[in-house]
Design an enzyme around this catalytic site. Structure first.
Site, mmCIF file in Angstrom:
data_model
loop_
_atom_site.group_PDB
_atom_site.id
_atom_site.type_symbol
_atom_site.label_atom_id
_atom_site.label_comp_id
_atom_site.label_asym_id
_atom_site.label_seq_id
_atom_site.Cartn_x
_atom_site.Cartn_y
_atom_site.Cartn_z
ATOM 1 N N THR A 21 46.813 -14.814 1.696
ATOM 2 C CA THR A 21 47.292 -16.023 1.015
ATOM 3 C C THR A 21 47.554 -15.750 -0.455
ATOM 4 O OG1 THR A 21 46.199 -17.481 2.568
ATOM 5 C CG2 THR A 21 46.566 -18.377 0.382
ATOM 6 N N THR A 101 41.766 -13.875 3.061
ATOM 7 C CA THR A 101 40.354 -14.273 3.106
ATOM 8 C C THR A 101 39.766 -14.180 4.518
ATOM 9 O OG1 THR A 101 40.923 -16.608 3.468
ATOM 10 C CG2 THR A 101 40.586 -15.912 1.182
ATOM 11 N N ASP A 102 40.638 -14.246 5.550
ATOM 12 C CA ASP A 102 40.106 -14.431 6.905
ATOM 13 C C ASP A 102 39.284 -13.246 7.429
ATOM 14 O OD1 ASP A 102 40.988 -16.991 7.081
ATOM 15 O OD2 ASP A 102 42.836 -16.514 8.141
HETATM 16 C C1 SIN Z 1 43.882 -16.404 3.466
HETATM 17 O O1 SIN Z 1 44.143 -15.386 2.842
HETATM 18 O O2 SIN Z 1 43.214 -17.331 2.922
HETATM 19 C C2 SIN Z 1 44.292 -16.665 4.881
HETATM 20 C C3 SIN Z 1 45.278 -15.719 5.427
HETATM 21 C C4 SIN Z 1 44.771 -14.315 5.489
HETATM 22 O O3 SIN Z 1 43.588 -14.095 5.719
HETATM 23 O O4 SIN Z 1 45.601 -13.404 5.335
#
Ligand code: SIN
Length: 332
Positions: A21, A101-102
């Site tokens: 993200t 983040t995932d």
């Molecule tokens: C994010 O980064 O918050 C979600 C998408 C990902 O993990 O690439």
């Protein structure tokens, strides 16, 4: 703790982009939630943070550009190889990685198990896309470079810097689907925080047991599946995995996110015992939080799986050829 002395040469830091993200762009109105992760290149992210120039001499490299839910062993391998390539060069102080983040906590823990622990490797991410009016990525990137450039970060190993907090790779977990304070180090607590322009460390980074592991060759990554103990868990999934000849590569390990203190439904337990009798390594964590005692350092189920993947791969042939050593020489 103080800021780095202004009389020194600026530290050289490599920022490697993998997507997420933090590199995401809104698909329509930037004030609306819809966006696509992993669109912008790392150079574009760096341009948005001119203050980085006062902290370090930065070099950028794009390793991947994906939504981290789609993370693969191939990208992990490439990332670890590139980080190693840079860190063995004496002139490079640290690497920063922009990530989704995932699966951030899995990548961070994987890297902590395969990289030597001395030079800092700092992962960062964002909960809001780069095009959001209130994007959190630029500040997180600045904070990550601030930590990576700090003399006292030497020896921290792999850490995650998010929302002004420094988390150890072993302890960090994503705990919110929407808040910018989306990460926690649980009951162990974070390693430190960024206070203004300073890094304040509260405790030592945990030492990883048995590392660094060698990077598995592409064909040596074993299959290790992750299950949960839930109402009605009767072990059918385990029996299917064991009996299906189409499962490739062959099942080598099972990790269970058990209930409470690592308990497992008696029917699932019987199936796990049958799997273990066929040579499958079985490990149990808890759905709730770190288990006390035991050999697994209270790892979460996803991190226990990462460790088991590397332990099992270490017993698989063939091994990868040794890492390239750049002409500049080995730093440590
Ligand atoms: C994010 O980064 O918050 C979600 C998408 C990902 O993990 O690439």
């Amino acid at each position: 703790m103080t800021t780095p002395s202004s009389s020194r040469l600026p530290p050289r830091i490599v920022v490697l982009g993998t997507g997420g993200t933090i590199a995401g762009t809104a698909t329509g109105d930037p004030s609306l939630p819809g966006y696509t992760a992993g669109v912008l290149g790392v150079e574009a992210l760096l341009k948005e943070v001119p203050a980085l120039g006062s902290l370090a001499e930065i070099q950028a490299e794009q390793v991947a550009n994906l939504d981290s839910k789609d993370m693969t062993f191939a990208v992990w391998t490439r990332l670890a190889e590139r980080v190693l390539h840079w860190l063995v060069q004496p002139s490079i102080q640290a690497c920063v990685i922009t990530h989704g983040t995932d699966t951030l906590e899995e990548t961070a823990y994987f890297l902590s198990l395969v990289l030597p622990p001395d030079k800092p490797v700092v992962l960062t991410a964002a909960m809001r896309p780069a095009t959001a009016l209130n994007a959190d990525g630029p500040q997180n990137l600045l904070d990550a470079v601030r930590v990576a450039a700090h003399p006292e970060a030497h020896g921290l190993g792999v850490v995650c810097v998010l929302h002004g907090v420094v988390h150890a790779a072993r302890d960090v977990a994503k705990i919110s689907t929407h808040a910018v304070e989306a990460f926690s180090s649980g009951e162990r607590g974070p390693l430190g925080e960024i206070e203004g322009q300073n890094l304040r460390l509260w405790r030592q980074a945990p030492q990883e047991r048995g590392g660094p592991f060698s990077l598995p060759a592409a064909e040596a990554w074993p299959r290790v599946e992750l299950l949960s103990n839930v109402a009605g868990a009767d072990g059918a999934v385990v029996r299917c995995l064991l009996s299906n000849p189409a499962v490739h590569p062959r099942l080598r390990g099972l990790v269970v996110a058990g209930t409470g203190g690592g308990t497992v439904n008696r029917e699932l337990e019987a199936a796990l015992e049958a799997a273990a009798a066929q040579g499958v390594r079985v490990k149990v964590a808890s759905r709730v939080g770190p288990l006390r005692g035991g050999d697994d350092d209270g790892l979460s189920a996803v991190k226990l799986r990462v460790r088991l993947l590397l332990e099992l791969a270490a017993t698989e042939a063939p091994r990868r050829p040794p890492m390239e050593t750049p002409a500049e020489g080995v730093a440590r």
